[in-house]
Design a protein around this motif. Structure first.
Motif, PDB file in Angstrom:
ATOM      1  N   PRO A 138       0.881  -1.330   0.088  1.00  0.00           N
ATOM      2  CA  PRO A 138       0.072  -0.154   0.010  1.00  0.00           C
ATOM      3  C   PRO A 138       0.890   1.300   0.040  1.00  0.00           C
ATOM      4  O   PRO A 138       1.686   1.398   0.843  1.00  0.00           O
ATOM      5  N   LYS A 139       0.570   2.298  -0.524  1.00  0.00           N
ATOM      6  CA  LYS A 139       1.301   3.405  -0.844  1.00  0.00           C
ATOM      7  C   LYS A 139       0.417   4.610  -0.206  1.00  0.00           C
ATOM      8  O   LYS A 139       0.961   5.810  -0.022  1.00  0.00           O
ATOM      9  N   LEU A 140      -0.771   4.593   0.090  1.00  0.00           N
ATOM     10  CA  LEU A 140      -1.766   5.659   0.595  1.00  0.00           C
ATOM     11  C   LEU A 140      -2.232   5.136   1.699  1.00  0.00           C
ATOM     12  O   LEU A 140      -2.514   3.877   1.953  1.00  0.00           O
ATOM     13  N   PHE A 141      -2.489   5.916   2.690  1.00  0.00           N
ATOM     14  CA  PHE A 141      -3.163   5.629   3.905  1.00  0.00           C
ATOM     15  C   PHE A 141      -4.462   5.214   3.573  1.00  0.00           C
ATOM     16  O   PHE A 141      -5.194   4.266   4.455  1.00  0.00           O
ATOM     17  N   ALA A 142      -5.153   5.394   2.617  1.00  0.00           N
ATOM     18  CA  ALA A 142      -6.540   4.834   2.365  1.00  0.00           C
ATOM     19  C   ALA A 142      -6.436   3.160   2.004  1.00  0.00           C
ATOM     20  O   ALA A 142      -7.556   2.723   2.128  1.00  0.00           O
ATOM     21  N   TYR A 143      -5.405   2.813   1.880  1.00  0.00           N
ATOM     22  CA  TYR A 143      -5.138   1.639   1.470  1.00  0.00           C
ATOM     23  C   TYR A 143      -5.059   0.410   2.754  1.00  0.00           C
ATOM     24  O   TYR A 143      -4.598  -0.605   2.501  1.00  0.00           O
ATOM     25  N   TYR A 144      -5.259   1.178   3.876  1.00  0.00           N
ATOM     26  CA  TYR A 144      -5.077   0.486   5.188  1.00  0.00           C
ATOM     27  C   TYR A 144      -6.519   0.275   5.971  1.00  0.00           C
ATOM     28  O   TYR A 144      -7.290   1.245   5.780  1.00  0.00           O
ATOM     29  N   ARG A 145      -6.683  -0.672   6.594  1.00  0.00           N
ATOM     30  CA  ARG A 145      -7.957  -0.725   7.294  1.00  0.00           C
ATOM     31  C   ARG A 145      -7.510  -0.726   8.814  1.00  0.00           C
ATOM     32  O   ARG A 145      -6.391  -1.188   9.134  1.00  0.00           O
ATOM     33  N   LEU A 146      -8.075   0.341   9.427  1.00  0.00           N
ATOM     34  CA  LEU A 146      -7.837   0.715  10.720  1.00  0.00           C
ATOM     35  C   LEU A 146      -8.670  -0.491  11.873  1.00  0.00           C
ATOM     36  O   LEU A 146      -9.684  -0.675  11.724  1.00  0.00           O
ATOM     37  N   ILE A 147      -7.801  -0.906  13.084  1.00  0.00           N
ATOM     38  CA  ILE A 147      -8.538  -1.781  14.026  1.00  0.00           C
ATOM     39  C   ILE A 147      -7.926  -0.916  15.345  1.00  0.00           C
ATOM     40  O   ILE A 147      -6.865  -0.976  15.426  1.00  0.00           O
ATOM     41  N   PHE A 148      -8.934  -0.754  16.014  1.00  0.00           N
ATOM     42  CA  PHE A 148      -8.726  -0.027  17.269  1.00  0.00           C
ATOM     43  C   PHE A 148      -8.699  -1.187  18.407  1.00  0.00           C
ATOM     44  O   PHE A 148      -9.919  -1.772  18.380  1.00  0.00           O
ATOM     45  N   LEU A 149      -7.787  -1.385  19.209  1.00  0.00           N
ATOM     46  CA  LEU A 149      -7.537  -2.254  20.427  1.00  0.00           C
ATOM     47  C   LEU A 149      -7.911  -1.559  21.633  1.00  0.00           C
ATOM     48  O   LEU A 149      -6.851  -0.980  22.088  1.00  0.00           O
ATOM     49  N   CYS A 150      -9.005  -1.605  22.070  1.00  0.00           N
ATOM     50  CA  CYS A 150      -9.135  -0.889  23.303  1.00  0.00           C
ATOM     51  C   CYS A 150      -9.021  -1.851  24.512  1.00  0.00           C
ATOM     52  O   CYS A 150      -9.033  -3.109  24.394  1.00  0.00           O
ATOM     53  N   ASN A 151      -8.501  -1.324  25.502  1.00  0.00           N
ATOM     54  CA  ASN A 151      -8.493  -1.922  26.921  1.00  0.00           C
ATOM     55  C   ASN A 151      -9.770  -2.372  27.387  1.00  0.00           C
ATOM     56  O   ASN A 151     -10.750  -1.814  27.235  1.00  0.00           O
ATOM     57  N   SER A 152      -9.806  -3.660  27.679  1.00  0.00           N
ATOM     58  CA  SER A 152     -11.139  -4.364  28.271  1.00  0.00           C
ATOM     59  C   SER A 152     -11.309  -3.645  29.235  1.00  0.00           C
ATOM     60  O   SER A 152     -12.808  -3.533  29.637  1.00  0.00           O
ATOM     61  N   VAL A 153     -10.783  -3.212  30.452  1.00  0.00           N
ATOM     62  CA  VAL A 153     -11.218  -2.546  31.573  1.00  0.00           C
ATOM     63  C   VAL A 153     -12.067  -1.225  31.125  1.00  0.00           C
ATOM     64  O   VAL A 153     -13.000  -0.906  31.619  1.00  0.00           O
ATOM     65  N   TYR A 154     -11.265  -0.442  30.145  1.00  0.00           N
ATOM     66  CA  TYR A 154     -11.801   0.737  29.715  1.00  0.00           C
ATOM     67  C   TYR A 154     -13.234   0.532  29.278  1.00  0.00           C
ATOM     68  O   TYR A 154     -14.102   1.366  29.331  1.00  0.00           O
ATOM     69  N   LYS A 155     -13.426  -0.629  28.450  1.00  0.00           N
ATOM     70  CA  LYS A 155     -14.858  -0.878  28.044  1.00  0.00           C
ATOM     71  C   LYS A 155     -15.699  -1.241  29.080  1.00  0.00           C
ATOM     72  O   LYS A 155     -17.046  -1.071  28.840  1.00  0.00           O
ATOM     73  N   MET A 156     -15.321  -2.100  29.934  1.00  0.00           N
ATOM     74  CA  MET A 156     -16.326  -2.255  31.254  1.00  0.00           C
ATOM     75  C   MET A 156     -16.581  -1.049  31.822  1.00  0.00           C
ATOM     76  O   MET A 156     -18.013  -0.932  32.258  1.00  0.00           O
ATOM     77  N   ILE A 157     -15.809  -0.289  32.139  1.00  0.00           N
ATOM     78  CA  ILE A 157     -16.086   1.107  32.933  1.00  0.00           C
ATOM     79  C   ILE A 157     -17.120   1.877  31.961  1.00  0.00           C
ATOM     80  O   ILE A 157     -18.121   2.325  32.459  1.00  0.00           O
TER      81      ILE A 157
END
Length: 78
Positions: free
Chosen positions: A30-49
């Motif tokens: 990939p040459k452009l940022f648009a050619y990437y898929r973003l995955i957000f890895l949130c902390n599970s404690v943050y999700k519970m709160i």
């Protein structure tokens, strides 16, 4: 203990609130940022709160807002 501490202090500490972003390429070389898929890895404690806070807000809203004003609470229909 962490959830109660966050509730009483009114904020979530930086270490718990951290989110990592992983970039997964959609194409080979990939040459452009648009050619990437973003995955957000949130902390599970943050999700519970955050789920706990949203549940507490629902309880308060359902007692203080009339049915005519807010139909998106659980158990209410248009």
């Amino acid at each position: 203990a962490v959830a109660e501490e966050s509730r009483t202090q009114g904020y979530i500490s930086g270490a718990i609130n951290a989110t990592f972003i992983a970039l997964i390429p959609k194409k080979e070389r990939p040459k452009l940022f648009a050619y990437y898929r973003l995955i957000f890895l949130c902390n599970s404690v943050y999700k519970m709160i955050s789920k706990l806070i949203s549940y507490m807000i629902k309880l308060v809203l359902s007692k203080n807002i009339t049915e005519e004003q807010f139909e998106f609470l659980e158990g209410r229909q248009i």
